[in-house]
Design a protein around this motif. Structure first.
Motif: not given
Length: 294
Positions: A108-110, A113, A118-119, A122, A270
């Motif tokens: 998910l971090q990779s 944006e 990713r959201e 966050r 995702w």
């Protein structure tokens, strides 16, 4: 009023510590955490959990019990909607779960944006302590007139600052007497934070109420309707005015326009841009008024 309500509901405040394993004598378990209960037991649990959930909206265990003991027929409707949808039917067949054990945080971090994954990540990070800070602010600006009550609720907020917004905070289903329906309500709980991400709502009381209005329109679950109608009791006059005039109409319109959010296989989306997913669902931009209140 709040003090009187607390005295009446104090016996129910310890429900999370009760083992409940008595159930109905001779009843078989349908899934690992299942607790068979009679209609009378469900009615008592529903009444007690409803009162505690209204008094303390952050008692997620009470909200969970309320949903399970009042939503059986609504869950059947939601289950049938999922069966008729290809993506929803696949979810029912494969039974994916959203938890820290199943989420690949590194992946998910990779992600780029603006992607859903990713959201969502966050959202989990940003709201780690945001909820507690907003809880404190709301208590100080709410209808709690008694100073001791305000202090008690502010201490509740300080304790919450030590808790992380996480999919693992969702309670397991216990009181639904149907294995497939138990999964449906579990799935509903586990995508709750996903709905916050889709709607762009924070985890403060105002944001939770807006999400509850969206969920009430989407699911028709009595628990959601109760939270949507009575959640605003502790809002300040300013927030209540914005909620009624702008945020509720926005949530209701989006809830009606969007297809059933239980039919989305989020784990396979995702990489999808969040903006594209919102367009697919017909979810419009958050009202500008929310920016000054979040």
């Amino acid at each position: 009023m709040a003090t009187l309500l607390l005295r009446v509901l104090r016996p129910f405040s310890r429900l999370r510590d009760v083992p409940f394993r008595a159930g109905i004598h001779g009843a078989s378990l349908l899934y690992p955490d299942h607790i068979p209960t009679s209609p009378l037991q469900k009615a008592l649990l529903a009444a007690g959990s409803a009162g505690m959930a209204l008094y303390d909206p952050y008692r997620h265990d009470m909200v969970a019990v309320l949903g399970e003991t009042t939503g059986y027929y609504t869950l059947k409707v939601l289950r049938d909607q999922m069966r008729r949808d290809p993506e929803g039917a696949q979810i029912l067949q494969e039974r994916p779960r959203i938890s820290l054990a199943t989420l690949n945080m590194g992946k998910l971090q990779s992600l780029p944006e603006g992607s859903l994954g990713r959201e969502y990540l966050r959202f989990l990070e940003v709201n780690k302590e945001h909820c507690a800070a907003q809880w404190y602010s709301t208590c100080m600006d709410s209808n709690l007139q008694d100073q001791s009550e305000k202090r008690k609720w502010s201490r509740r907020g300080e304790a919450m600052a030590r808790e992380r917004v996480s999919p693992d905070t969702r309670a397991p289903t216990r009181f639904v007497d149907d294995e497939e329906l138990a999964y449906v309500i579990q799935r509903y709980r586990e995508i709750h934070d996903m709905l916050h991400t889709l709607l762009g709502m924070p985890t403060n009381i105002l944001g939770e109420i807006v999400v509850k209005w969206f969920e009430a329109v989407q699911t028709s679950l009595p628990m959601c309707a109760l939270g949507a109608l009575f959640g605003p009791i502790r809002l300040s006059a300013r927030n209540l005015q914005v909620l009624v005039s702008e945020l509720i109409p926005w949530a209701v319109q989006n809830g009606h326009r969007a297809p059933c959010v239980l039919n989305l296989y989020y784990e396979r989306r995702w990489e999808q841009p969040l903006a594209a997913l919102r367009r697919e669902l017909g979810i419009t931009a958050v009202p500008l008024c929310m920016q000054g209140l979040a």
